[in-house]
Design an enzyme around this catalytic site. Structure first.
Site, PDB file in Angstrom:
ATOM      1  N   ASP A  32       0.828  -1.209   0.000  1.00 24.99           N
ATOM      2  CA  ASP A  32       0.000   0.000   0.000  1.00 24.99           C
ATOM      3  C   ASP A  32       0.861   1.257   0.000  1.00 24.99           C
ATOM      4  OD1 ASP A  32      -2.403   1.355  -0.063  1.00 24.99           O
ATOM      5  OD2 ASP A  32      -2.688   1.316   2.113  1.00 24.99           O
ATOM      6  N   HIS A  49       2.227   3.583  -8.935  1.00 21.23           N
ATOM      7  CA  HIS A  49       2.013   2.161  -9.263  1.00 21.23           C
ATOM      8  C   HIS A  49       3.177   1.637 -10.102  1.00 21.23           C
ATOM      9  CE1 HIS A  49      -1.851   2.346  -7.459  1.00 21.23           C
ATOM     10  NE2 HIS A  49      -2.384   3.139  -8.361  1.00 21.23           N
ATOM     11  N   LEU A 143      10.691 -20.498  -4.755  1.00 21.75           N
ATOM     12  CA  LEU A 143       9.673 -19.615  -4.168  1.00 21.75           C
ATOM     13  C   LEU A 143       8.361 -19.678  -4.957  1.00 21.75           C
ATOM     14  CD1 LEU A 143       9.023 -17.112  -2.211  1.00 21.75           C
ATOM     15  CD2 LEU A 143       9.571 -15.716  -4.212  1.00 21.75           C
TER      16      LEU A 143
HETATM   17  C1  IPE Z   1      -5.390  -2.691  -0.180  1.00 22.52           C
HETATM   18  O1  IPE Z   1      -5.073  -1.365  -0.357  1.00 22.52           O
HETATM   19  C2  IPE Z   1      -5.432  -3.406  -1.509  1.00 22.52           C
HETATM   20  C3  IPE Z   1      -4.144  -3.612  -2.157  1.00 22.52           C
HETATM   21  C4  IPE Z   1      -2.974  -3.261  -1.685  1.00 22.52           C
HETATM   22  C5  IPE Z   1      -4.200  -4.270  -3.444  1.00 22.52           C
HETATM   23  P1  IPE Z   1      -6.195  -0.239  -0.489  1.00 22.52           P
HETATM   24  O2  IPE Z   1      -5.481   1.053  -0.658  1.00 22.52           O
HETATM   25  O3  IPE Z   1      -7.158  -0.599  -1.553  1.00 22.52           O
HETATM   26  O4  IPE Z   1      -6.917  -0.315   0.924  1.00 22.52           O
HETATM   27  P2  IPE Z   1      -7.851   0.736   1.664  1.00 22.52           P
HETATM   28  O5  IPE Z   1      -8.853   1.217   0.657  1.00 22.52           O
HETATM   29  O6  IPE Z   1      -6.967   1.853   2.120  1.00 22.52           O
HETATM   30  O7  IPE Z   1      -8.433  -0.015   2.799  1.00 22.52           O
HETATM   31  C1  IPE Z   2      -1.624   0.255  -3.324  1.00 16.45           C
HETATM   32  O1  IPE Z   2      -1.409   1.633  -3.382  1.00 16.45           O
HETATM   33  C2  IPE Z   2      -1.850  -0.337  -4.693  1.00 16.45           C
HETATM   34  C3  IPE Z   2      -3.224  -0.776  -4.943  1.00 16.45           C
HETATM   35  C4  IPE Z   2      -4.194  -0.738  -4.083  1.00 16.45           C
HETATM   36  C5  IPE Z   2      -3.506  -1.315  -6.252  1.00 16.45           C
HETATM   37  P1  IPE Z   2      -2.601   2.661  -3.367  1.00 16.45           P
HETATM   38  O2  IPE Z   2      -2.989   2.971  -4.780  1.00 16.45           O
HETATM   39  O3  IPE Z   2      -3.709   2.209  -2.498  1.00 16.45           O
HETATM   40  O4  IPE Z   2      -1.881   3.921  -2.737  1.00 16.45           O
HETATM   41  P2  IPE Z   2      -2.472   4.906  -1.652  1.00 16.45           P
HETATM   42  O5  IPE Z   2      -2.890   4.079  -0.475  1.00 16.45           O
HETATM   43  O6  IPE Z   2      -3.618   5.608  -2.294  1.00 16.45           O
HETATM   44  O7  IPE Z   2      -1.330   5.814  -1.343  1.00 16.45           O
HETATM   45 MG    MG Z   3      -4.102   2.421  -0.520  1.00 16.97          MG
END
Ligand code: IPE
Ligand code: IPE
Ligand code: MG
Length: 252
Positions: A32, A49, A143
């Site tokens: 995240d 990303h 792995l």
């Molecule tokens: C969790 O992250 C999903 C992934 C890392 C794929 P999110 O950014 O979607 O989670 P929330 O919305 O903060 O809970």
């Molecule tokens: C995690 O990073 C990747 C996915 C959920 C696909 P985020 O896109 O949720 O990044 P933040 O949490 O908004 O910074």
């Molecule tokens: Mg996120």
């Protein structure tokens, strides 16, 4: 950053690492913080990303070195469909991009690629790229790199319940035989041990619908580091912290 010296260290000989009884077999990561990483730099979220893809490769390499058996990466959740279409399209192109760059290296490292989640609901270009990598790596026994792609734990559990009802209906199983072990075989993670360690980057301390059943006795480790900033040293620190913990499973 903690000053502890990790057991898992590049300098350690392989045999020493293999002898560590407390090493985690299965590490799961909620990757995240990509969007915030980009926003901090005045860049569009998708730049985060893209940067996160190279972190995936770094951590996979570190996991191979640390002798981890299974690495499950939360890549796209069933809730992530709520995002703008342009961001979703970008994210779902990344598996192909990742594999295009890194698949030869993964094969060299004996990595096997698998997925958990509602695979059929992904766009064809994503499925094709991932399916190709699964086929190419299916005989590797190093792995297991397990991507949670279009994964949601509640969906997984509901899906399992429906299949179980169906199998009861046609007498494939009996109500008496249904226990925790049999239930687990209906989940996407069938055949995999439960994660020993869950890491979440990006500062949030929640599961976001990830592996609710499987994480029942998992050790949790959170860091404020945003996923593109996460690196081998931080990963080794998480493994080190894990090794200091006493898992009791309700015993004494
Ligand atoms: C969790 O992250 C999903 C992934 C890392 C794929 P999110 O950014 O979607 O989670 P929330 O919305 O903060 O809970
Ligand atoms: C995690 O990073 C990747 C996915 C959920 C696909 P985020 O896109 O949720 O990044 P933040 O949490 O908004 O910074
Ligand atoms: Mg996120």
């Amino acid at each position: 950053m903690s000053m502890k010296i990790p057991f898992f260290n590049k300098q350690l000989k392989e045999t020493e690492m293999a002898n560590l009884e407390s090493a985690p077999d299965h590490v799961a990561i909620i990757m995240d913080g990509n969007g915030r990483w980009a926003q901090k730099r005045g860049l569009p979220r998708i730049a985060g990303h893209k940067e996160g893809v190279s972190t995936v490769n770094k951590i996979v390499k570190a996991a191979v070195k640390a002798n981890i058996k299974i690495l499950t990466l939360y890549t796209f959740s069933t809730e992530n469909w709520k995002r703008p279409k342009s961001e979703i399209d970008f994210i779902l192109k990344l598996p192909k991009e990742f594999l295009h760059i890194y698949l030869p290296g993964l094969i060299e490292n004996n990595v096997r690629i698998e997925t958990i989640g509602d695979f059929d609901a992904l766009p064809k270009h994503t499925r094709d790229a991932v399916q190709y990598a699964k086929e190419k790596t299916k005989d590797n026994d190093g792995l297991l790199l397990n991507f949670a792609l279009n994964y949601g734990s509640r969906f997984e559990i509901m899906h399992a319940v429906k299949q179980i009802m169906n199998d009861l209906d046609c007498s494939k199983i009996t109500l008496d035989s249904l226990d925790e072990n049999l239930f687990s075989t209906y989940l996407y993670t069938n055949g995999l041990s439960d994660p020993d360690l869950l890491i979440r980057t990006g500062g949030e301390q929640r599961l976001s619908n990830f592996l609710l059943w499987q994480l029942a006795y998992t050790e949790f480790w959170f860091t404020d580091d945003l996923w593109p900033d996460f690196n081998e040293t931080t990963f080794l620190n998480a493994l080190y912290d894990y090794q200091q913990r006493k898992r009791r499973y309700g015993g004494i």
